[in-house]
Design an enzyme around this catalytic site. Structure first.
Site: not given
Lengths: 128, 128
Positions: B57, B64-65, B70, B85
């Site tokens: 993970s 930008e986020s 996973h 974003c």
């Protein structure tokens, strides 16, 4: 064979939140860690970042996948991802808690099945 | 007023991947960092975790986020989230690269608008 989803992903949006709270890195971090705990997640680590001039991004990596958050205090809106790979978890408890702690006026949630694979059926009466 | 989405979220599943690659933490980390770079993201930090007996993970926090991954080597499947974003980013380049590097036989992508809010319309001819 039967089809299963390896993960459940809740995509939640919280609207009309408390601006000061969702622009405070420690507040958002504490809220996400508490939400993960309430949802019965096993926390591995977390990372949070404060943007200039405003907004918080962060991720709580959990043994069951991840919780992520992005806040836009200027709107004031928060997007939260709850990605879980365990039937024992309770993501709705996390959503209810975050709605309360962020003082959200509206909440919108979509649930998406992730990693859809085929696995062998276990015949009735067979104990593995 | 007009409605806009603050973020674009690509939920990608990669099926039939190379088992050894997707069970190797450094391989998956390098792949995700390269994917973020190709997508024109500004990388803030990353965190990756190897599970026992298998599975990786990880999250790349970007300005930008975030990008998250996973892997389930036992299936062998990988779920990737590309939350952006910025209109300047190119998440499809990241998806194409990851499909190639993971040697995926099949790829499935859903795109979801995140943080849908109303903002004032700017009258035609007005320069802000």
């Amino acid at each position: 064979m039967k089809n299963i989803a390896l993960g459940q992903h809740h995509l939640a949006e919280f609207y009309g939140c408390c601006v000061d709270s969702i622009n405070n890195k420690e507040f958002v971090r504490n809220a996400m860690v508490e939400a993960a705990t309430l949802a019965k997640a096993t926390i591995v680590t977390d990372v949070f970042h404060e943007f200039n001039p405003h907004g918080i991004s962060g991720v709580v990596v959990i043994a069951e996948s991840h919780f992520a958050v992005h806040s836009w205090p200027e709107h004031p809106c928060v997007s939260v991802d709850l990605f879980t790979c365990s039937d024992r978890m309770e993501p709705q408890l996390a959503i209810d808690y975050l709605a309360k702690i962020f003082k959200a006026r509206d909440v919108s949630v979509q649930k998406v099945d992730r990693g859809q694979v085929s696995v062998p059926r276990v015949p009735t009466g067979v104990v593995l």
